[in-house]
Design a protein around this motif. Structure first.
Motif, mmCIF file in Angstrom:
data_model
loop_
_atom_site.group_PDB
_atom_site.id
_atom_site.type_symbol
_atom_site.label_atom_id
_atom_site.label_comp_id
_atom_site.label_asym_id
_atom_site.label_seq_id
_atom_site.Cartn_x
_atom_site.Cartn_y
_atom_site.Cartn_z
ATOM 1 N N VAL A 1 -4.072 8.424 -27.724
ATOM 2 C CA VAL A 1 -4.396 7.220 -28.498
ATOM 3 C C VAL A 1 -5.370 7.558 -29.621
ATOM 4 O O VAL A 1 -5.302 7.004 -30.718
ATOM 5 C CB VAL A 1 -4.984 6.132 -27.573
ATOM 6 C CG1 VAL A 1 -5.381 4.891 -28.367
ATOM 7 C CG2 VAL A 1 -3.978 5.750 -26.497
ATOM 8 N N LEU A 2 -6.278 8.493 -29.355
ATOM 9 C CA LEU A 2 -7.291 8.853 -30.340
ATOM 10 C C LEU A 2 -6.743 9.703 -31.482
ATOM 11 O O LEU A 2 -7.326 9.743 -32.561
ATOM 12 C CB LEU A 2 -8.442 9.604 -29.647
ATOM 13 C CG LEU A 2 -9.203 8.814 -28.570
ATOM 14 C CD1 LEU A 2 -10.250 9.693 -27.917
ATOM 15 C CD2 LEU A 2 -9.838 7.566 -29.168
ATOM 16 N N CYS A 3 -5.616 10.389 -31.235
ATOM 17 C CA CYS A 3 -5.104 11.295 -32.275
ATOM 18 C C CYS A 3 -3.712 10.932 -32.769
ATOM 19 O O CYS A 3 -3.177 11.616 -33.649
ATOM 20 C CB CYS A 3 -5.104 12.740 -31.761
ATOM 21 S SG CYS A 3 -3.924 13.060 -30.436
ATOM 22 N N CYS A 4 -3.094 9.857 -32.243
ATOM 23 C CA CYS A 4 -1.715 9.542 -32.627
ATOM 24 C C CYS A 4 -1.604 9.133 -34.088
ATOM 25 O O CYS A 4 -0.524 9.227 -34.687
ATOM 26 C CB CYS A 4 -1.137 8.451 -31.725
ATOM 27 S SG CYS A 4 -1.961 6.853 -31.894
ATOM 28 N N GLN B 1 -0.478 0.430 -24.560
ATOM 29 C CA GLN B 1 -0.481 0.940 -23.191
ATOM 30 C C GLN B 1 -1.906 1.103 -22.658
ATOM 31 O O GLN B 1 -2.191 0.778 -21.511
ATOM 32 C CB GLN B 1 0.247 2.291 -23.134
ATOM 33 C CG GLN B 1 1.754 2.183 -23.226
ATOM 34 C CD GLN B 1 2.426 3.514 -23.008
ATOM 35 O OE1 GLN B 1 2.565 3.987 -21.886
ATOM 36 N NE2 GLN B 1 2.855 4.144 -24.085
ATOM 37 N N PHE B 2 -2.787 1.594 -23.520
ATOM 38 C CA PHE B 2 -4.176 1.774 -23.091
ATOM 39 C C PHE B 2 -4.872 0.420 -22.892
ATOM 40 O O PHE B 2 -5.514 0.183 -21.863
ATOM 41 C CB PHE B 2 -4.939 2.610 -24.111
ATOM 42 C CG PHE B 2 -6.395 2.794 -23.780
ATOM 43 C CD1 PHE B 2 -6.786 3.663 -22.768
ATOM 44 C CD2 PHE B 2 -7.377 2.086 -24.466
ATOM 45 C CE1 PHE B 2 -8.119 3.828 -22.447
ATOM 46 C CE2 PHE B 2 -8.708 2.245 -24.156
ATOM 47 C CZ PHE B 2 -9.084 3.121 -23.145
ATOM 48 N N SER C 1 3.865 14.063 -29.100
ATOM 49 C CA SER C 1 4.605 12.814 -28.865
ATOM 50 C C SER C 1 4.993 12.646 -27.400
ATOM 51 O O SER C 1 4.840 11.562 -26.826
ATOM 52 C CB SER C 1 5.863 12.781 -29.743
ATOM 53 O OG SER C 1 5.525 12.924 -31.097
ATOM 54 N N VAL C 2 5.506 13.713 -26.814
ATOM 55 C CA VAL C 2 5.999 13.574 -25.439
ATOM 56 C C VAL C 2 4.860 13.551 -24.429
ATOM 57 O O VAL C 2 5.066 13.143 -23.277
ATOM 58 C CB VAL C 2 6.995 14.707 -25.081
ATOM 59 C CG1 VAL C 2 8.205 14.643 -25.975
ATOM 60 C CG2 VAL C 2 6.330 16.074 -25.178
ATOM 61 N N PHE C 3 3.652 13.974 -24.829
ATOM 62 C CA PHE C 3 2.514 13.861 -23.917
ATOM 63 C C PHE C 3 2.300 12.410 -23.502
ATOM 64 O O PHE C 3 2.028 12.116 -22.337
ATOM 65 C CB PHE C 3 1.246 14.409 -24.591
ATOM 66 C CG PHE C 3 -0.010 14.211 -23.773
ATOM 67 C CD1 PHE C 3 -0.303 15.063 -22.725
ATOM 68 C CD2 PHE C 3 -0.880 13.170 -24.048
ATOM 69 C CE1 PHE C 3 -1.448 14.874 -21.962
ATOM 70 C CE2 PHE C 3 -2.020 12.967 -23.299
ATOM 71 C CZ PHE C 3 -2.302 13.838 -22.253
ATOM 72 N N THR D 1 -4.302 8.768 -20.551
ATOM 73 C CA THR D 1 -3.557 8.919 -21.806
ATOM 74 C C THR D 1 -4.418 8.617 -23.025
ATOM 75 O O THR D 1 -3.896 8.516 -24.138
ATOM 76 C CB THR D 1 -2.338 7.981 -21.802
ATOM 77 O OG1 THR D 1 -2.795 6.626 -21.621
ATOM 78 C CG2 THR D 1 -1.381 8.330 -20.686
ATOM 79 N N LEU D 2 -5.723 8.463 -22.839
ATOM 80 C CA LEU D 2 -6.607 8.151 -23.956
ATOM 81 C C LEU D 2 -6.594 9.216 -25.057
ATOM 82 O O LEU D 2 -6.667 8.874 -26.243
ATOM 83 C CB LEU D 2 -8.035 7.935 -23.444
ATOM 84 C CG LEU D 2 -9.079 7.551 -24.496
ATOM 85 C CD1 LEU D 2 -8.676 6.253 -25.190
ATOM 86 C CD2 LEU D 2 -10.464 7.402 -23.864
ATOM 87 N N PRO D 3 -6.523 10.523 -24.736
ATOM 88 C CA PRO D 3 -6.529 11.530 -25.815
ATOM 89 C C PRO D 3 -5.459 11.309 -26.874
ATOM 90 O O PRO D 3 -5.709 11.492 -28.067
ATOM 91 C CB PRO D 3 -6.307 12.848 -25.057
ATOM 92 C CG PRO D 3 -6.846 12.596 -23.703
ATOM 93 C CD PRO D 3 -6.544 11.162 -23.414
#
Length: 565
Positions: A264-267, A174-175, A10-12, A260-262
């Motif tokens: 978005v893919l796993c959230c 955001q992305f 989350s904080v990433f 920050t794409l990583p």
């Protein structure tokens, strides 16, 4: 193990908030520039230096009052200033000084920019200089206005629809909006998309703060919530690195958004918090999340939601038994923060600390690129200095107390602002170190005020107090860019304003009560008594909650701090 994975995942994404908040420090840079020329240049003169092209003169440029003399191939001699150009009436020989008649013209042929550092910025893209300079100065304030509005909207939506859905939407937003900013076709579309980006960035930070608070255990809650801001600071460091590597603004923006794409893919894998599910009476879903947590943490006997609900119901009943005071169901508003002199004085002081902390935080951050030396290294260090400051804040809060930590760091930041004014401008390294010390001290105060505010007010208006304080915080972030622009009036004006506010806040904080080791108050009467005043806000003194209920309040008191920078 489960909470650790959820926390760091989350904080990433909080890094992306730090990235977008400070991205404009390099994206909206105004390089050296002069008026464009109405023809082909044959020779260029800058003071006593003769160059073959205007690009060769930028290394000699030292002041906005400088001008360049050019001779065109048709023999005309022009003086090029930043916002005007003059044609010499008598074109004899090429000389820098000229006392004859001149015809002054506007910059109808555009502008020539120094591209030695940045190949392109939004300023050079849309000529945001001279009479359009005010448009460039609105870029950061309009973004911060979006931060304010986004926090209000998404904080409320998260309470209605759940934390996970809002985190999905805001992280994806955001992305998407971050990439969209790079492909805007004019200034106004750029500002609108950045405004939307600010809203989703702010919304994510608000909800992420609540999300991790509801998952992390009581013992680690202070450290965990405090270090959400540390990941925000890491985002500032990423901005410095990206600015150093990429010198074209739209490529720079894409680079920052992809970082920050990583997440978005796993959230979508993140679960909803059991607290929100219980509040919505979705007991089966809450039990599923608890079971997953138990398997991850290798707990053989996970707790049952039915048992939790029965205990909670018993606490509520026992807490209400024996009194019929209607104050517990009374609807409270912002006027309750001023119900008597002591509570009002406390509110004014807390609001001032919120405003000062935000103002100082962004003034030190935004002005770091103007300190001299390597602006990329300056911003990187300004971000890096936050990492230890939150550790110091946590230790100080637990060992010395909230007030005893807040006062010295507020006054220290004021003294550092004064000290910087007396450092000669040639001592770049000393100036940078002093600014890092100022950011460190204001960062400690800024991080500490979150929890301190929640402890200063009773349960019935705690959320209202923290929410109003966060609004003052965001007001400070909107004012901060304008404060930085006052450097054009006097180079030390921003520091002077921050220093005065910090000193005033530090002095007023002396009158606040210490909350370390004290139970959270439940009524306005108890909060007033904590300030050593027996005068109550109402005629009746509502009885305190039962021991079990009070323990529950203390356990979940910090969850009301659903706010952001």
């Amino acid at each position: 193990r489960f909470q650790a994975c959820v926390y760091f995942a989350s904080v990433f994404q909080a890094m992306s908030c730090g990235i977008h908040y400070l991205a404009s420090v390099f994206m909206a840079v105004t390089p050296n520039f002069v008026c464009g020329i109405p023809g082909n240049v044959s020779s260029v003169l800058f003071y006593n230096s003769s160059e073959s092209s205007i690009e060769d003169t930028w290394t000699l440029w030292t002041s906005t009052d400088n001008y360049i003399v050019v001779q065109l191939q048709n023999g005309e001699i022009w003086e090029l200033n930043q916002c005007s150009r003059s044609k010499r009436e008598v074109s004899l020989d090429l000389a820098y000084e000229y006392k004859g008649n001149k015809s002054i013209f506007s910059c109808s042929d555009g502008f020539l920019y120094d591209d030695t550092k940045w190949k392109s910025t939004v300023v050079t893209q849309w000529d945001l200089v001279c009479d359009r300079e005010w448009l460039a100065k609105l870029i950061q304030p309009t973004f911060m206005l979006g931060v304010l509005i986004g926090a209000v909207i998404f904080g409320d939506v998260a309470d209605r629809l759940g934390r996970r859905r809002v985190m999905w939407f805001t992280s994806a937003g955001q992305f998407v909006f971050g990439i969209a900013v790079a492909f805007t076709f004019d200034y106004y579309s750029f500002v609108i998309v950045r405004f939307l980006l600010a809203m989703v960035s702010s919304g994510y930070l608000v909800v992420a703060f609540v999300y991790v608070t509801e998952f992390v255990g009581i013992k680690a809650r202070t450290w965990a919530s405090m270090h959400v801001h540390a990941f925000f600071a890491m985002g500032i460091m990423v901005v410095a690195l990206a600015g150093f590597l990429v010198r074209t603004w739209w490529v720079y923006q894409i680079f920052l958004s992809i970082a920050t794409l990583p997440f978005v893919l796993c959230c979508w894998m993140l679960p909803e918090t059991p607290f929100w599910l219980l509040s919505e009476k979705r007991y089966e879903d809450a039990q599923k999340v608890i079971n997953i947590m138990a398997r991850w943490n290798k707990v053989s006997t996970p707790c049952k939601v039915s048992e939790l609900c029965s205990v909670q119901q018993d606490d509520l009943v026992s807490g209400r038994t024996g009194h019929n005071d209607t104050s517990s169901t009374k609807k409270h508003n912002i006027l309750d923060l001023f119900c008597n002199w002591h509570i009002a004085r406390r509110t004014i002081t807390v609001w001032l600390i919120w405003f000062t902390g935000s103002l100082g935080y962004y003034v030190f951050s935004l002005s770091s690129v103007s300190l001299g030396g390597n602006e990329y290294l300056n911003l990187f260090l300004i971000g890096a200095v936050e990492l230890p400051c939150y550790i110091i804040a946590c230790i100080g809060m637990d060992r010395l107390g909230r007030r005893n930590t807040l006062i010295p760091f507020l006054i220290l930041s004021a003294l550092i602002c004064v000290l910087i004014m007396f450092i000669p401008q040639d001592f770049n390294i000393l100036i940078i170190l002093a600014n890092m010390a100022g950011k460190f001290s204001i960062g400690v105060a800024f991080g500490l005020i979150y929890l301190y505010t929640a402890e200063l007010y009773p349960t019935i208006i705690r959320s209202l107090a923290v929410g109003s304080g966060s609004m003052m915080c965001r007001a400070g972030s909107v004012v901060a860019p304008f404060c930085v622009y006052l450097r054009s009036v006097w180079i030390f004006m921003p520091l002077l304003l921050v220093g005065i506010m910090a000193l005033l806040s530090g002095i007023l904080t002396i009158m606040l009560p210490e909350t370390l080791g004290k139970p959270l108050t439940n009524t306005l009467v108890e909060a007033t008594e904590m300030g050593r005043n027996k005068k109550s806000c109402s005629g009746k003194t509502p009885p305190a909650h039962s021991g079990a209920a009070l323990e529950k309040i203390e356990m979940f008191g910090q969850e009301t701090v659903s706010i952001e920078k």
